[in-house]
Scaffold this active site. Sequence first.
Site, PDB file in Angstrom:
ATOM      1  N   GLU A 164       0.897  -0.983   0.241  1.00 46.93           N
ATOM      2  CA  GLU A 164       0.077  -0.382  -0.155  1.00 46.93           C
ATOM      3  C   GLU A 164       0.529   1.222   0.066  1.00 46.93           C
ATOM      4  O   GLU A 164       0.578   1.786  -0.610  1.00 46.93           O
ATOM      5  CB  GLU A 164      -0.646  -0.074   1.386  1.00 46.93           C
ATOM      6  CG  GLU A 164      -2.447  -1.051   1.230  1.00 46.93           C
ATOM      7  CD  GLU A 164      -3.172  -0.798  -0.675  1.00 46.93           C
ATOM      8  OE1 GLU A 164      -3.482   0.844  -0.472  1.00 46.93           O
ATOM      9  OE2 GLU A 164      -2.806  -1.642  -0.850  1.00 46.93           O
TER      10      GLU A 164
ATOM     11  N   CYS B 298     -24.010   6.194 -12.963  1.00 45.03           N
ATOM     12  CA  CYS B 298     -23.311   6.614 -12.717  1.00 45.03           C
ATOM     13  C   CYS B 298     -23.520   8.070 -12.995  1.00 45.03           C
ATOM     14  O   CYS B 298     -24.324   8.630 -13.992  1.00 45.03           O
ATOM     15  CB  CYS B 298     -22.064   6.064 -13.525  1.00 45.03           C
ATOM     16  SG  CYS B 298     -20.347   7.712 -12.787  1.00 45.03           S
TER      17      CYS B 298
HETATM   18  S1  SF4 Z   1     -15.973   4.276 -15.481  1.00 47.40           S
HETATM   19 FE1  SF4 Z   1     -15.949   5.866 -13.451  1.00 47.40          FE
HETATM   20  S2  SF4 Z   1     -17.309   7.578 -14.835  1.00 47.40           S
HETATM   21 FE2  SF4 Z   1     -17.333   5.770 -16.533  1.00 47.40          FE
HETATM   22  S3  SF4 Z   1     -19.494   4.242 -15.726  1.00 47.40           S
HETATM   23 FE3  SF4 Z   1     -18.156   4.021 -14.498  1.00 47.40          FE
HETATM   24  S4  SF4 Z   1     -17.706   5.418 -12.874  1.00 47.40           S
HETATM   25 FE4  SF4 Z   1     -18.598   6.267 -14.100  1.00 47.40          FE
END
Ligand code: SF4
Length: 351
Positions: free
Chosen positions: A35, A206
């Site tokens: 990490e 999204c």
């Molecule tokens: S890649 Fe990122 S911006 Fe594209 S749909 Fe997935 S979460 Fe949303």
Amino acid sequence: MSALAEALVAWYRAHGRHDLPWQRERTPYRVWVSEIMLQQTQVATVIPYYLRFIARFPDVTTLADAPLDEVLHHWSGLGYYARARNLHAAAQRLRNESGGVFPDSFAAIASLPGIGRSTAGAIIALSRGERFPILDGNVKRVLARRFGVAGPPNERAVEQRLWALADEHTPHADVAEYTQAIMDLGATVCVRSRPLCALCPLQADCNAHRTHRQHLIPAPRARSCAARRVREVVMLIAQRADGAVLLERRPAQGIWGGLWCLPEFATERAARGFAAAELQGAELAARALAPVPHAFTHFDLVITPLLARCRDDGERRVEVREGDRTLWYDMRAPVRVGLPAPVQQILASLT
Ligand code: SF4
């Protein structure tokens, strides 16, 4: 489990990375080292460094007992050397206070040098499967886009909102898989520029995708609009007939802290003055070598190397002691010390 967590875990099982070296034996120590290395650094770059580091320092006590010079040697080229100094300091604290046993509690882990809330959470979630949220750069980007959290993530209110989302969506089961999944998605699909939304399991819900704001979220970090600084220095390559080159240990704090570097000067005149005063009989090249650029996060460094041929003072050193400030570095039989990448580059050009 929230819909987001379910989608991420299912995606990870089908498409995530399952064969990374630090996934094979997930002890807290190994997760900790990985990490820290992965902060600011890509997986592909980290893998060979991680393998060499774990082979040489397989546990807390071995790391604590090693000289800092050797730890920095194994970090040379990875950058952000405070990470290595903190790892070493934390290992020494664990050796001295708990016989090298890695602590169980979040508070004890988060109190170690170089370990913040997100890294402590990742160590516990990935090594023990206990429910702790994480919020590294990749996770911030995924959550900010998925939930449309605008504003720079380093602003306090934005960061608090992202921590709340991270906490809300971290599941009670399959925590290690979820944690690896959201980090992987940020690293491979929801990447900084041109995210691969068509491949993303979160696409249907999204916010950034729906509003076509992937390029606006997360907003760039809040910082002053001053132009990027350029710093110019001269580095003296004082080389003896046997090929050994003079190096100086840099102060523990600041850029390249604790690493070994060519003597650095603000001007060529200062470098020539040093050579005349300190390196009796040195013959300086009439002209400096081609400049070597090196980019730091906040500024660009331009190094002008100046070659000086020195008399052989006969010193043959096979190891470096803790208090040493200078060293004649023999490139054919190098001692194990940390060297900044551009210094490695300059030395390699001499051979
Ligand atoms: S890649 Fe990122 S911006 Fe594209 S749909 Fe997935 S979460 Fe949303």
